[in-house]
Design a protein around this motif. Structure first.
Motif, PDB file in Angstrom:
ATOM      1  N   THR A 296      49.339  36.999  36.734  1.00 33.87           N
ATOM      2  CA  THR A 296      48.335  36.510  37.695  1.00 33.87           C
ATOM      3  C   THR A 296      49.030  36.186  39.017  1.00 33.87           C
ATOM      4  N   ILE A 326      44.010  35.283  42.320  1.00 34.79           N
ATOM      5  CA  ILE A 326      43.217  34.104  42.699  1.00 34.79           C
ATOM      6  C   ILE A 326      43.579  33.831  44.156  1.00 34.79           C
ATOM      7  N   CYS A 350      36.698  32.966  35.917  1.00 34.82           N
ATOM      8  CA  CYS A 350      37.758  32.052  36.380  1.00 34.82           C
ATOM      9  C   CYS A 350      37.130  30.930  37.220  1.00 34.82           C
TER      10      CYS A 350
END
Ligand SMILES: Cc1ncc(COP(=O)(O)O)c(C=O)c1O
Length: 499
Positions: A296, A326, A350
């Motif tokens: 991530t 993100i 998320c």
């Protein structure tokens, strides 16, 4: 007998006048603990008021903890702790907060103590502070924002005084979704969570992903306030060295082959502290490596709008086909930080999980300010302000670089040349010079910079420091760099480095 003097001409109700005067007598110790109060009938007669007025006053004083009554006995003055002066409070025995604190928070407290020296009181007023990444209040569009606050209150009124929508004020999320498109990011309002600045966003993301001992990869050096926050979450921090072009991708691969990571935290634009902006090819290659290792990415776009030289490069999030990035944004570093509005852009699942965490940590982000910010953007003030910031900082950066070339001896230091933002990273080339000795020279010359050690998850070898031009105008920058040049040339001997 107690002496009270009621004033019928005063608009304060009689019972309230009794309350205030009795409180005063008790606070000044004219009435002492245990002392009996006159019966309500007697005091009412003395004061020439109805008995219920005195009764109501006694009830209020009882509720405030000033009086106590036992059935069948007089109402008496209650013992209460005397308000103490701050010094008295400080000297009293207190719980051992250090021992009561969790080990992680103790560690953070230690870092906090170390992290504060530049703002120490008693610093000479004429010092030039190149350390702080705060915005210049002289550029705040305060009047426009005030008008937008009024407008928002007029338009939505009571709706803004509730907790508001958990995910953030919907019109603002819609506006942000549109604006993100300009940066190549496709996201609907459902994929955006408004936060109390991006620091709150980072904390939420860490709460979601970090567990004690999980490994987090960061650029080395990295944003200083990230390190204590990760420590608070008990992450194991691995620093990946920065090169002139951005994070060292080979070092990243090597680390990932040795063991998995929870996420990588990166700032592709005007990296804090180095000021480095990565190119398109680097961003693509970084994403490929992370895809290969299913890592991530937390992309901090804290100064996304502050590219004021050359061509814009799109964020990593714009190429994110697998929803593994993100993305964090904020108004703090282009407008002002006081409204505390930031945002997270991520896959819906998320966002929903982050929303669940936010729901129990800080409930929501202030609706009034979000609505005012929406009005500010809708009126076009945000675009106008960005253009103004670009014009101003293009000049400030040019002045900085010119002054650095002129005043800093190249054989003693080299530095990054950013294409936007506010930060420059300087490396000292004098192997003899210790960080402490350099700090002393800086103090003698009346200039403050941010020590490089703050930014490394582990201690750095070479001496670095960060310069921020966010708070200073061109004249202040010029003078600050001149002093810095003097500090670099200062032999440290007597008479060296005059102001
Ligand atoms: C890289 C970076 N990220 C995030 C933040 C936090 O900004 P805010 O919480 O004001 O949005 C800062 C503040 O300096 C920063 O430098």
């Amino acid at each position: 007998v107690i002496l009270l003097k009621l004033d019928p001409a005063d608009r304060t109700p009689m019972f309230r006048q009794i309350v205030e005067q009795v409180r005063g007598l008790i606070d000044r110790e004219s009435l002492r603990p245990g002392q009996a109060m006159p019966a309500t009938r007697r005091l009412a007669e003395d004061l020439g008021v109805h008995r219920t007025t005195v009764y109501k006053a006694y009830e209020e004083l009882w509720a405030l903890g000033y009086l106590e009554s036992t059935p069948g006995s007089y109402t008496r003055v209650r013992w209460r702790p005397r308000p103490e002066a701050a010094t008295e409070r400080q000297n009293r025995p207190a719980p051992a907060w250090g021992e009561l604190s969790s080990p992680a928070s103790r560690n953070v407290h230690g870092l906090f103590q170390r992290y504060r020296p530049e703002s120490s009181p008693g610093r000479p007023a004429d010092i030039i502070d190149l350390s702080r990444l705060d915005m210049d209040p002289r550029l705040f569009p305060a009047e426009q924002f005030r008008r937008c606050l009024n407008k928002a209150m007029r338009r939505w009124g009571p709706e803004l005084l509730g907790y508001g929508e958990r995910q953030g004020f919907r019109p603002l999320r819609e506006y942000l979704a549109q604006r993100l498109q300009m940066h190549g990011i496709a996201a609907g309002p459902e994929e955006i969570l408004i936060t109390n600045g991006s620091q709150n966003a980072l904390d939420l993301v860490f709460r979601l992903l970090v567990a004690p001992g999980r490994r987090v990869l960061v650029e080395s050096p990295t944003y200083a306030a990230m390190i204590p926050l990760l420590r608070l979450h008990q992450a194991e921090i691995t620093g990946i060295p920065m090169t002139g072009e951005g994070l060292d991708l080979q070092a990243l691969e090597r680390e990932l082959r040795q063991g998995e990571g929870t996420f990588l935290y990166t700032m592709p634009n005007f990296q804090n502290p180095t000021g480095i902006t990565t190119g398109q090819a680097h961003r693509e290659a970084l994403l490929r490596v992370c895809e290969r290792f299913s890592l991530t990415i937390v992309e901090d776009g804290f100064e996304e709008e502050m590219k004021y030289c050359g061509k814009v490069t799109l964020p990593i999030k714009s190429m994110d086909c697998h929803q593994q990035v993100i993305y964090l944004g904020t108004f703090s570093k282009v407008l002002f930080p006081g409204v505390r509005i930031g945002w997270i852009v991520a896959h819906r699942d998320c966002i929903e999980r982050l929303l669940g965490i936010k729901r129990f940590c800080d409930l929501t982000t202030t609706p009034v300010l979000q609505a005012a910010m929406y009005e500010f953007c809708r009126e076009g003030y945000y675009d106008w302000h960005i253009r103004r910031m670009h014009r101003t900082y293009r000049k400030r950066l040019q002045t900085t670089l010119r002054a650095m070339r002129q005043h800093l001896p190249r054989e003693r230091a080299d530095w990054t040349e950013p294409v936007g933002g506010y930060l420059l990273w300087v490396r000292l080339r004098d192997p003899e010079l210790t960080a402490e000795a350099f700090q002393e020279r800086l103090a003698r010359c009346g200039v403050v910079v941010s020590p490089g050690e703050y930014y490394f998850p582990d201690r750095s070898q070479a001496i670095h420091f960060r310069i921020s031009i966010s708070m200073l105008d061109e004249a202040q920058i010029e003078e600050g760099i001149r002093r810095l040049g003097r500090a670099l040339q200062d032999s440290g001997g007597p008479g060296g480095g005059e102001r």
